[in-house]
Design an enzyme around this catalytic site. Structure first.
Site, short mmCIF file in Angstrom:
data_model
loop_
_atom_site.label_atom_id
_atom_site.label_comp_id
_atom_site.label_asym_id
_atom_site.label_seq_id
_atom_site.Cartn_x
_atom_site.Cartn_y
_atom_site.Cartn_z
N HIS A 59 0.77 -1.12 0.10
CA HIS A 59 0.12 -0.12 -0.11
C HIS A 59 0.92 1.41 0.05
O HIS A 59 1.82 1.28 0.55
CB HIS A 59 -0.97 -0.17 1.18
CG HIS A 59 -2.07 -0.84 1.16
ND1 HIS A 59 -3.11 -1.13 2.14
CD2 HIS A 59 -2.11 -2.12 0.39
CE1 HIS A 59 -3.80 -2.18 1.78
NE2 HIS A 59 -3.42 -2.71 0.72
N GLU A 61 0.87 4.05 1.87
CA GLU A 61 1.37 4.52 3.08
C GLU A 61 2.52 3.61 3.54
O GLU A 61 3.51 4.25 3.99
CB GLU A 61 -0.01 4.42 4.24
CG GLU A 61 -1.04 5.07 3.91
CD GLU A 61 -2.05 4.32 3.11
OE1 GLU A 61 -1.93 3.75 2.16
OE2 GLU A 61 -3.26 4.34 3.80
N CYS A 89 -6.00 1.82 6.04
CA CYS A 89 -6.76 0.71 6.56
C CYS A 89 -6.17 0.14 7.51
O CYS A 89 -4.83 0.89 8.29
CB CYS A 89 -6.56 -0.33 5.22
SG CYS A 89 -4.78 -0.72 5.17
N CYS A 92 -2.22 -0.33 7.35
CA CYS A 92 -1.43 0.98 7.29
C CYS A 92 -1.49 1.69 8.59
O CYS A 92 -0.66 2.41 9.02
CB CYS A 92 -2.13 1.91 6.04
SG CYS A 92 -1.82 0.94 4.43
#
Length: 158
Positions: A59, A61, A89, A92
């Protein structure tokens, strides 16, 4: 969540995250971008790379945090702000807490998996040892529209 008039630096950070999200979309990645800034300097930036890497944990992040830690030569980022186009999420949010990122500014809320207040508020859970300042909804319409267009395109809708 703090509200009010966004600062020029917050707008600049989120515009950078949106630029990265657009780049992700071109690469057929879910269009999420993240930028980490400290004292006006970009320490790390990334967009989702889950398809490219064949890694569901890649992801924006997480990748931006890794790059920022490397560039800063640190193991924590309490002095930095993370700008991300979509509410983090659980994965993260956990990485944000573990890296002790000082501040998180996100664009679109995520009613499915958002962990900064939409589904749950992991970033400000009282039992955790770090709780960053969180600002949600900055340029939310732009961020949400990019995601909406991406998923409409995948479903064959215009």
């Amino acid at each position: 969540m703090r509200r009010g008039t966004p600062s020029p630096s917050d707008l600049y950070g989120m515009q950078g995250a949106l630029r990265l999200a657009r780049a992700a979309s071109v690469r057929e990645e879910i269009p999420v971008g993240a930028v980490i800034v400290a004292d006006g300097e970009v320490l790390g930036e990334a967009h989702n790379e889950t398809v490219q890497r064949r890694d569901p944990t890649a992801h924006a992040e997480l990748l931006a945090i890794q790059r920022a830690l490397e560039k800063a030569g640190e193991d924590r980022l309490p002095f930095a702000t993370l700008y991300v186009t979509l509410e983090p999420c659980a994965q993260c949010a956990g990485a944000i807490v573990l890296a002790k990122v000082g501040r998180v500014v996100f664009g679109a809320h995520d009613g499915r998996v958002g962990m900064a207040g939409s589904v749950y508020d992991l970033l400000r859970h009282p039992r955790l040892n770090h709780r960053p300042e969180v600002v949600g909804g900055l340029m939310a319409e732009d961020c949400a529209e990019l995601l909406k267009r991406f998923f409409q395109g995948r479903r064959g809708l215009s």
